[in-house]
Structure formats: structure tokens, C-alpha cells
Design an enzyme around this catalytic site. Structure first.
Site, PDB file in Angstrom:
ATOM      1  N   CYS A 130     -38.318  -0.884 -44.474  1.00 59.93           N
ATOM      2  CA  CYS A 130     -36.998  -1.389 -43.706  1.00 59.93           C
ATOM      3  C   CYS A 130     -36.988  -2.979 -43.887  1.00 59.93           C
ATOM      4  CB  CYS A 130     -37.416  -1.164 -42.167  1.00 59.93           C
ATOM      5  SG  CYS A 130     -36.136  -2.227 -41.119  1.00 59.93           S
ATOM      6  N   CYS A 133     -36.334  -5.222 -41.137  1.00 59.49           N
ATOM      7  CA  CYS A 133     -37.429  -5.430 -40.153  1.00 59.49           C
ATOM      8  C   CYS A 133     -38.508  -6.228 -40.636  1.00 59.49           C
ATOM      9  CB  CYS A 133     -38.189  -4.077 -39.691  1.00 59.49           C
ATOM     10  SG  CYS A 133     -37.140  -2.555 -39.431  1.00 59.49           S
ATOM     11  N   ASP A 134     -38.842  -6.215 -41.936  1.00 58.54           N
ATOM     12  CA  ASP A 134     -40.125  -6.570 -42.512  1.00 58.54           C
ATOM     13  C   ASP A 134     -39.712  -7.659 -43.490  1.00 58.54           C
ATOM     14  OD1 ASP A 134     -41.610  -5.223 -40.848  1.00 58.54           O
ATOM     15  OD2 ASP A 134     -41.630  -3.675 -42.316  1.00 58.54           O
TER      16      ASP A 134
END
Ligand code: NAP
Length: 298
Positions: A130, A133-134
Site C-alpha cells: 500500500c 499507507c507506507d
């Protein structure tokens, strides 16, 4: 007893809740944690009507806001089993049970793993699925994105804005992704396409420091700090429902009104077998499934 329990608070489940409430049904949503759903991982959504461009997280927040404004409760509990009985269904979480006349399965899909050496060991230590997200952890670093679909191309584009280099590694030289995404990625200087190639191994002791890539018959090492797997999705049907019809990929088979082969049990969004997996098609299922429930109760 609730008229309808919806399992999953992604776009399909939330939309079904609004249609259910407006059709006069009592409705409750059980969800293991909204941050898990796929829409929140979409870097940029540019094809949802009404928004020129919006992040998946923001669009999902708007959906949740809409549901809450309709006084529908979203209970944060993971469902562990579903039992059919004379009155309908009992939905079990680890500690509680809830009765419903009808159940709508809306648990969506989640990313597939690459199944290569180093992937599990370095998961969370440079291996991610992701970019939204990261991605931030890889600012000014080099990353590899694996896959040739919309997810891979859009994650590569997203990461290119702040990573030093992005390697897009795809096993063929043509793409499943929409051509506008391919064209955009090709126009970005710090995205390098590595085609007809597969990743054999993710390298690193305590954190990713490279990958082993096979191109034709040649294996080479490529230095990178992060690896984003984007090779597709699988249905999140994590508890057993005896007699439920699914296809060989585990997706639930439904009719046009999202009805499964079990009376009172419905499936919406990405968990059901379908041709197109888009936010807008998942949202449309909300209207279809409530029409299906209305037809079944007449
Ligand atoms: P996808 O379309 O199934 O693409 C998966 C890609 O991974 C394919 O290019 C496939 O290669 C490759 N692949 C599969 N298994 C592999 C393996 N073991 N090793 C290496 N490569 C492998 O999946 P997706 O990109 O996650 O998209 C899923 C759905 O979500 C699609 O319908 C897509 O349109 C939708 N989506 C939409 C948006 C948007 O609206 N902007 C964004 C993201 C996703 P091959 O091509 O060779 O099979």
C-alpha cells in the site's frame, strides 16, 4: 432481531446500508476495522463521479459521514462465523452474537502475496502492499513496484512524487492497467520500467536492500529500499459458509440483485464474482441488493 446485518464497511457495504435504511429496514454494520478496506489504499481516485480527484481515504470518510448522518451504527468487530437458522442468521464475533433476517456480505478483497523468498520475513520492513499507507517512509529512496495492473501503475505514479527512483517491474511488456495510467507513468522521469521480468527474491537482513530480478534467462540484483507488491486481489471470505456457491477464485456467485444461492444471504462489491472492480460498481451494488431483498420479502 435486525432486518439486515452488513458485514464490511467498504463502499459496497456502506452504500447498501443507506439504501436499506431508506427502504425502512433496521440495519447494522459489522466491520473489523475500516482502515483495512481497499478504497483507503487508493492513492488517487479520478473516476468517481462528482470528484475530479480525491484520495481513497477522503472518499471513504465521506461515505462513512453519510452513513452516520443516517443514524446507522458501524460496530467495530470482526465476524468469525455465520450460522443459518429458522429465523434467518446469527452472526458471531469473538465475544458477541447478533441475529438478523438477512445478511449482506461486503468484506471486499485484499492484496495477493508474491509468494517469494524474503517477502514474509521483510513484511513491514520494506515490503508493503500500500503506497498511500507506507510510501512516506521511502522519501528520497528507491523502491520497486511489482505488477502491471491499475494498482501497480497508480502506486508507481504516487511514489514517484517523493521517491528517488521507482522501478516498475512487470512480467510482460503489455499492461492490464488503463492506458492513461501507463502513458502517465511512462512520462515520469524517475519511473523506470523493467519489463518481461519477475522478482525471484527480496533481499536484506533486517530491512529490504534489494531484489533479485529475472529478465529472460538472466538474473541480476537491483538495489532498492522498498518493495510494493501490486499483483492483484483475493476475496476476503475468511469464515466458512457451507453450501455457498463460489467460483474457483473464491468469489461469491450472485445474480443481478446480489442474491447468493442461500435465501436471505447476499454479497456486494468486490467479494462477488463480477467483471468490473471499481468503487462506482461496488457502490451501485447497494441499490441492487436492497431491491433484491425487497423482491425476496414480497
Ligand atoms: P489486476 O488488474 O489483476 O493486475 C494484477 C497485475 O499483477 C497484472 O499485471 C498481472 O500480470 C500481475 N501479476 C499477477 N500475479 C503475478 C505474479 N505472481 N507475479 C508477477 N506479476 C503478477 O490487479 P490490480 O491492479 O490490483 O487491480 C484490481 C482491480 O482493481 C482492477 O479491476 C482495477 O481496474 C481496479 N483498480 C482500479 C483503480 C482505479 O479505479 N483507479 C485503482 C486500482 C485498482 P499479467 O497482466 O501478466 O496477468
Amino acid at each position: 432481531m435486525t432486518d439486515i446485518i452488513i458485514i464490511g464497511a467498504g463502499p459496497a457495504g456502506l452504500s447498501a446500508a443507506i439504501y436499506a435504511k431508506r427502504a425502512g429496514y433496521s440495519v447494522m454494520i459489522l466491520d473489523k476495522g475500516a482502515s483495512e478496506c481497499q478504497i483507503t489504499k487508493a492513492t488517487e481516485v479520478e473516476n468517481y463521479l462528482g470528484y475530479l480527484s480525491i484520495t481513497g481515504i477522503d472518499l471513504h470518510s465521506k461515505f462513512v459521514e453519510h452513513v452516520k448522518a443516517n443514524d446507522i451504527s458501524i460496530i467495530k468487530k470482526a465476524v468469525v462465523s455465520l450460522e443459518q437458522n429458522d429465523a434467518g442468521f446469527t452472526v458471531h464475533t469473538r465475544k458477541d452474537s447478533f441475529d438478523a433476517k438477512n445478511v449482506i456480505l461486503a468484506m471486499g478483497r485484499s492484496h495477493k502475496h508474491l509468494g517469494i523468498e524474503g517477502e514474509e520475513r521483510l513484511s513491514g520492513a520494506g515490503v508493503s502492499y500500500c503506497a498511500t499507507c507506507d510510501g512516506f517512509f521511502f522519501k528520497n529512496k528507491s523502491v520497486a513496484v511489482i505488477g502491471g495492473g491499475d494498482s501497480a501503475l497508480s502506486q508507481a505514479i504516487y511514489l514517484s512524487a517523493f521517491c528517488k527512483n521507482v522501478y516498475l517491474i512487470h512480467r510482460r511488456d503489455t499492461f492490464r492497467a488503463a492506458s492513461y495510467l501507463v502513458d502517465r507513468a511512462k512520462s515520469i522521469e524517475n519511473i523506470e520500467f523493467i519489463l518481461n521480468s519477475t522478482v525471484q527474491e527480496i533481499l536484506g537482513e533486517s530491512f529490504v536492500n534489494g531484489i533479485r530480478v529475472k529478465t529472460n534467462d538472466t538474473i541480476s540484483k537491483l538495489d532498492c529500499d522498498g518493495v510494493f507488491g501490486a499483483i492483484g486481489e483475493k476475496a476476503n471470505l475468511n469464515f466458512e459458509i457451507p453450501a455457498l456457491n463460489t467460483n474457483p477464485q473464491g468469489q461469491i456467485i450472485t445474480d443481478n440483485y446480489c442474491r447468493t444461492n442461500i435465501h436471505g444471504l447476499y454479497a456486494v462489491g468486490d467479494i462477488r464474482e463480477r467483471e468490473v472492480y471499481q468503487i462506482i460498481t461496488a457502490v451501485a451494488d447497494g441499490a441492487l441488493v436492497i431491491e433484491g431483498i425487497l423482491k425476496d420479502s414480497n
